[in-house]
Design a protein around this motif. Sequence first.
Motif, PDB file in Angstrom:
ATOM      1  N   ARG A 131       0.809  -1.216   0.000  1.00 20.96           N
ATOM      2  CA  ARG A 131       0.000   0.000   0.000  1.00 20.96           C
ATOM      3  C   ARG A 131       0.844   1.269   0.000  1.00 20.96           C
ATOM      4  O   ARG A 131       0.675   2.147  -0.851  1.00 20.96           O
ATOM      5  N   ALA A 135       2.824   3.602  -3.281  1.00 19.01           N
ATOM      6  CA  ALA A 135       2.227   4.925  -3.511  1.00 19.01           C
ATOM      7  C   ALA A 135       3.306   5.996  -3.619  1.00 19.01           C
ATOM      8  O   ALA A 135       3.297   6.824  -4.535  1.00 19.01           O
ATOM      9  N   LYS A 138       5.563   5.673  -6.662  1.00 21.50           N
ATOM     10  CA  LYS A 138       4.850   6.136  -7.860  1.00 21.50           C
ATOM     11  C   LYS A 138       4.874   7.660  -7.959  1.00 21.50           C
ATOM     12  O   LYS A 138       5.054   8.229  -9.039  1.00 21.50           O
ATOM     13  N   SER A 142       6.526   9.608 -10.991  1.00 18.77           N
ATOM     14  CA  SER A 142       5.660  10.378 -11.889  1.00 18.77           C
ATOM     15  C   SER A 142       6.290  11.707 -12.287  1.00 18.77           C
ATOM     16  O   SER A 142       6.084  12.189 -13.390  1.00 18.77           O
TER      17      SER A 142
ATOM     18  N   GLN B  45     -10.171   1.211  -6.692  1.00 15.62           N
ATOM     19  CA  GLN B  45      -8.793   0.848  -6.394  1.00 15.62           C
ATOM     20  C   GLN B  45      -8.044   0.477  -7.679  1.00 15.62           C
ATOM     21  O   GLN B  45      -6.935   0.966  -7.930  1.00 15.62           O
ATOM     22  N   ASN B  46      -8.665  -0.368  -8.494  1.00 18.51           N
ATOM     23  CA  ASN B  46      -7.998  -0.831  -9.716  1.00 18.51           C
ATOM     24  C   ASN B  46      -7.779   0.288 -10.727  1.00 18.51           C
ATOM     25  O   ASN B  46      -6.804   0.271 -11.472  1.00 18.51           O
ATOM     26  N   ASP B  47      -8.688   1.249 -10.734  1.00 12.17           N
ATOM     27  CA  ASP B  47      -8.523   2.394 -11.641  1.00 12.17           C
ATOM     28  C   ASP B  47      -7.559   3.433 -11.072  1.00 12.17           C
ATOM     29  O   ASP B  47      -7.404   4.504 -11.642  1.00 12.17           O
ATOM     30  N   LYS B  48      -6.981   3.110  -9.942  1.00 15.06           N
ATOM     31  CA  LYS B  48      -5.953   3.950  -9.314  1.00 15.06           C
ATOM     32  C   LYS B  48      -6.490   5.331  -8.920  1.00 15.06           C
ATOM     33  O   LYS B  48      -5.814   6.346  -9.070  1.00 15.06           O
ATOM     34  N   HIS B  49      -7.724   5.347  -8.423  1.00 11.22           N
ATOM     35  CA  HIS B  49      -8.282   6.633  -7.999  1.00 11.22           C
ATOM     36  C   HIS B  49      -8.022   6.909  -6.527  1.00 11.22           C
ATOM     37  O   HIS B  49      -8.340   7.989  -6.041  1.00 11.22           O
ATOM     38  N   GLN B  53      -5.616   3.273  -1.508  1.00 17.67           N
ATOM     39  CA  GLN B  53      -6.667   2.247  -1.643  1.00 17.67           C
ATOM     40  C   GLN B  53      -7.836   2.463  -0.689  1.00 17.67           C
ATOM     41  O   GLN B  53      -8.588   1.540  -0.416  1.00 17.67           O
TER      42      GLN B  53
END
Lengths: 223, 222
Positions: A131, A135, A138, A142, B45-49, B53
Amino acid sequence: MAGKPKLHYFNGRGRMESTRWLLAAAGVEFEEKFIETPEDLENLQHDGSLMFQQVPMVEIDGMKLVQTRAILNYIATKYNLYGKDIKERALIDMYIEGVADLSELILHLVICPPGEKDAKLALIKERTTTRYFPAYEKVLKSHGQDYLVGNKLSRADIHLVELLYYVEEIDSSLIANFPLLKALKARVSNLPTVKKFLQPGSQRKPPMDEKSFEKAKKIFKIK
Amino acid sequence: MEGRPKLHYPNGRGRMESIRWALAAAGVEFDEEFLETKEQLQKLQNDKHLLFQQVPMVEIDGMKLVQTRSILHYIAEKHHLFGNNLKEKTLIDMYVEGILDLLEMIIMHPFLKPDDQQKEVVSMTEKAVVRYFPVFEKILRDHGQTFLVGNQLSLADVILLQTILALEEKVPDILSAFPHLQEFSVKISNVPTIKRFLEPGSKKKPPPDDIYVRSVYAIFAP
């Protein structure tokens, strides 16, 4: 006229360590008054120094600040470590709240009963590698910049790097697949103020041992 | 041009309610996309919004903000609910953080085992009446103003009122020893934007019930 900030807490990391890190990284010298006995805490409570009868408390600029986040927010703003505008602040806030959530799990590891430790440790490792670390890796990937927000050192980098040290203490392999986090850790650790704080003899506190844990439990009347 | 904020959360109070209060108090209209199934959460979650999570998540001004405090701070700063200077902001911060500690107990309460729930009401009441309410009673008494900080509405007033009303639902006379807080409660409830939010038909959510608790478990259990 303001003297050095004065930190009131017991002689251990707990909820004061992030404030020590932030002040140190900002190059701000500070004093510490350690609570050693239940009576020390009671005295602070009775003389009205603690708004909600709790520590951490930091005397700074004529105020007796309590609540970890309020303390950190004040210091970060004062020393320009909180972004340049509202949007940078929103990003910084998001990142540091994630750090706080994982740090809270690690904090509770110290006080959790022996029977639950293994499960808690497994949860920490899982959250770290699935988790939180992804994050932050990334974010760094980015924009490819040296720091998390605004191409400039902010409290987000300092709080995250502090956390990286705690994760390393738990399991040094957890950071293995996160090259940008490793680079951030090295970069921030090499800043002169942080480098000094990381050396022996600084006000940085060691992990809690059995003896200081028993002492803290007595002071805070935890069973 | 940025549209209305959009809130992603189950249809209940939880950790999103403070954000609803803050937006409402600021007079900001918002939309809600209610999470009803695990699949919906997984899609977000999968769409990375969701950065971590998790929800709450608020789409606002081109950002997908997560973490309750980050969202509250953004709303407060944008809509002048954070004081006029650093010292006022710091007082507001301290007060809000204290109240959020109390509100945390309220948020977790429905998810305790039924046997523990009544004990926890006693514990919450004690904390409120011994640790938190006296602080705010004294602040209001000492400066004699309507609002906690800087003589204007701030996030601290909004979150304190939210917490008082939530506690009164469980313990109706919880303010009996606090005349200034009683007056505060009435005055802040009458701020026009807040008054609207307190009327039926607003986006204020009802107290959590069994249906809400079950839906939360269904959505979030691993």
